[in-house]
Design an enzyme around this catalytic site. Structure first.
Site, mmCIF file in Angstrom:
data_model
loop_
_atom_site.group_PDB
_atom_site.id
_atom_site.type_symbol
_atom_site.label_atom_id
_atom_site.label_comp_id
_atom_site.label_asym_id
_atom_site.label_seq_id
_atom_site.Cartn_x
_atom_site.Cartn_y
_atom_site.Cartn_z
ATOM 1 N N ARG A 61 41.177 24.240 34.656
ATOM 2 C CA ARG A 61 41.826 25.269 33.842
ATOM 3 C C ARG A 61 42.900 26.054 34.576
ATOM 4 O O ARG A 61 44.005 26.243 34.084
ATOM 5 C CB ARG A 61 40.806 26.304 33.349
ATOM 6 C CG ARG A 61 40.225 26.051 32.013
ATOM 7 C CD ARG A 61 38.843 26.648 31.976
ATOM 8 N NE ARG A 61 38.055 26.062 33.039
ATOM 9 C CZ ARG A 61 37.439 24.892 32.932
ATOM 10 N NH1 ARG A 61 37.469 24.243 31.810
ATOM 11 N NH2 ARG A 61 36.771 24.375 33.935
ATOM 12 N N THR A 62 42.562 26.541 35.755
ATOM 13 C CA THR A 62 43.489 27.455 36.417
ATOM 14 C C THR A 62 44.793 26.727 36.731
ATOM 15 O O THR A 62 45.887 27.225 36.450
ATOM 16 C CB THR A 62 42.854 28.036 37.694
ATOM 17 O OG1 THR A 62 41.616 28.646 37.325
ATOM 18 C CG2 THR A 62 43.737 29.085 38.333
ATOM 19 N N LYS A 67 47.382 17.001 59.106
ATOM 20 C CA LYS A 67 47.991 16.833 60.437
ATOM 21 C C LYS A 67 47.801 18.083 61.279
ATOM 22 O O LYS A 67 48.253 18.157 62.413
ATOM 23 C CB LYS A 67 49.487 16.562 60.312
ATOM 24 C CG LYS A 67 49.851 15.322 59.531
ATOM 25 C CD LYS A 67 51.366 15.161 59.566
ATOM 26 C CE LYS A 67 51.853 14.174 58.524
ATOM 27 N NZ LYS A 67 53.305 14.284 58.352
ATOM 28 N N ARG A 82 45.028 28.336 45.531
ATOM 29 C CA ARG A 82 43.556 28.381 45.504
ATOM 30 C C ARG A 82 43.077 27.815 46.830
ATOM 31 O O ARG A 82 43.560 26.781 47.285
ATOM 32 C CB ARG A 82 43.002 27.550 44.357
ATOM 33 C CG ARG A 82 41.503 27.356 44.474
ATOM 34 C CD ARG A 82 40.896 26.759 43.244
ATOM 35 N NE ARG A 82 40.879 27.715 42.152
ATOM 36 C CZ ARG A 82 40.193 27.536 41.031
ATOM 37 N NH1 ARG A 82 39.485 26.442 40.854
ATOM 38 N NH2 ARG A 82 40.225 28.442 40.075
ATOM 39 N N HIS A 104 39.163 36.355 42.110
ATOM 40 C CA HIS A 104 39.882 35.442 41.211
ATOM 41 C C HIS A 104 40.662 36.299 40.206
ATOM 42 O O HIS A 104 40.316 36.362 39.030
ATOM 43 C CB HIS A 104 38.872 34.536 40.503
ATOM 44 C CG HIS A 104 39.462 33.328 39.848
ATOM 45 N ND1 HIS A 104 40.809 33.193 39.572
ATOM 46 C CD2 HIS A 104 38.873 32.184 39.411
ATOM 47 C CE1 HIS A 104 41.016 32.023 38.990
ATOM 48 N NE2 HIS A 104 39.860 31.388 38.883
HETATM 49 C C1 NCD Z 1 36.013 29.623 38.063
HETATM 50 C C2 NCD Z 1 36.376 29.555 39.532
HETATM 51 O O1 NCD Z 1 37.090 28.643 39.947
HETATM 52 O O2 NCD Z 1 35.958 30.462 40.222
HETATM 53 N N1 NCD Z 1 36.672 28.675 37.299
HETATM 54 C C3 NCD Z 1 37.891 29.015 36.756
HETATM 55 O O3 NCD Z 1 38.845 29.241 37.460
HETATM 56 N N2 NCD Z 1 37.943 29.157 35.430
HETATM 57 C C4 NCD Z 1 34.553 29.628 37.815
HETATM 58 C C5 NCD Z 1 33.725 28.563 38.473
HETATM 59 O O4 NCD Z 1 34.208 27.642 39.104
HETATM 60 O O5 NCD Z 1 32.503 28.672 38.289
#
Ligand code: NCD
Length: 309
Positions: free
Chosen positions: A51-52, A80, A101, A129
């Site tokens: 999703r993100t 590397k 991320r 997040h």
């Molecule tokens: C979440 C995350 O990555 O922290 N997912 C997301 O970005 N919607 C929640 C999760 O992974 O449980």
């Protein structure tokens, strides 16, 4: 340079603005199709995401911009031995925004120190997040009509679940919100989050049934398998909370159920058709929240704004 590495990087007023911009995009998407024409976003994902990553990419493309990046560092110079700082410096030269991320807590914050373009934290380890929280704030504001005077139950892995850390940090800034922290003993909300709250602002419980009837928002989360070292512990804890039709009978008619997704087992599919289940709608709001975020960071850049902290 303005970044979004923590939800507190944006003031309450800026968050209100972001919510109204995202609402405007939902109603007038055509007005925004060229807003980011010629701009490039880099998505540096050192940890899995569906999703993100997609919602950021869709957001940038719906604004007329384009996207470069990777999903998994295996094919990059990270193998590397290139440092995160060097990668960030270099990507700053190619892209107008960096979305990162990382499995390490604090990685996007480190990147922000050397980046010459805005850095957006798309999840750092079990820490924060903030763009999921923007998604959640848009969802709550749309579905409940307010961000204050709410009883919010957050259930599941409150120790490693980064979405709930950022969510509490955000919701505590609005008046008269109360929290139920529903978790097994091993996965309680960390102290650094609880310290933001007054003692009578939250209650820690172990049973969902005890609080579901008294909640305006129920925010379910999965147990974070990848962050729990002991496999036996995961097996023992993974099905602690399962929201099903039966439990939904105890919830108020105007309560909403949220989940950042992915779900594993914590909400049964029979709940999906319940009008109070908002998690798929929430995922959709995420794209609009991220479109609004990109527009605002670009605007702040043009105005030469500095960090508010
Ligand atoms: C979440 C995350 O990555 O922290 N997912 C997301 O970005 N919607 C929640 C999760 O992974 O449980």
């Amino acid at each position: 340079m303005r970044h979004l590495t923590e939800i507190s990087d944006f003031s309450v007023a800026e968050i209100s603005q972001l919510i109204s911009v995202s609402k405007d995009i939902m109603t007038n998407p055509q007005s925004y199709i060229d807003a980011m024409r010629g701009k490039v976003m880099a998505t540096l994902f050192y940890e899995p995401s569906t999703r993100t990553k997609f919602s950021f990419e869709a957001a940038m493309q719906r604004l007329g911009g384009s996207v470069i990046g990777f999903a998994g560092p295996e094919n990059t110079s990270a193998v590397k031995g290139e440092t995160l700082k060097d990668t960030t410096r270099m990507v700053s030269a190619y892209a107008d925004f960096i979305v990162m991320r990382h499995y390490l807590v604090g990685a996007p914050m480190e990147a922000a120190k050397v980046a010459t373009v805005p850095v957006i934290n798309a999840g750092d380890g079990g820490n924060q997040h903030p763009t999921q929280t923007l998604t959640d704030l848009v969802t709550i504001s749309r579905e409940m009509g307010r961000l204050d005077n709410l009883k919010i139950a957050v259930a599941g892995d409150l120790k490693y679940g980064r979405t709930v850390h950022s969510l509490v940090k955000a919701m505590v800034r609005y008046p008269n919100n109360k929290f139920y922290f529903v978790s097994p003993q091993e996965l309680k909300m960390p102290d650094y989050v609880k310290e933001l709250l007054a003692e009578d602002q939250y209650e820690e419980v172990q049973s969902l049934e005890d609080v579901i009837g008294d909640s305006d928002v129920l925010y379910m989360t999965r147990i974070q398998k990848e962050r729990i070292e002991d496999a036996d512990e995961y097996e023992r804890l993974k099905d602690t909370y399962i929201l099903d039709e039966e439990k939904m009978k105890y919830a108020a008619q105007d309560m909403i159920v949220m989940h950042p997704l992915p779900r594993v087992n914590e909400i049964t599919e029979d709940v999906d058709k319940d009008p109070r289940a908002k998690y798929f709608q929430q995922a959709k709001y995420g794209m609009y929240a991220r479109m609004a975020l990109i527009l605002m960071l670009e605007d702040m850049k043009k105005r030469g704004q500095h960090d508010i902290n």
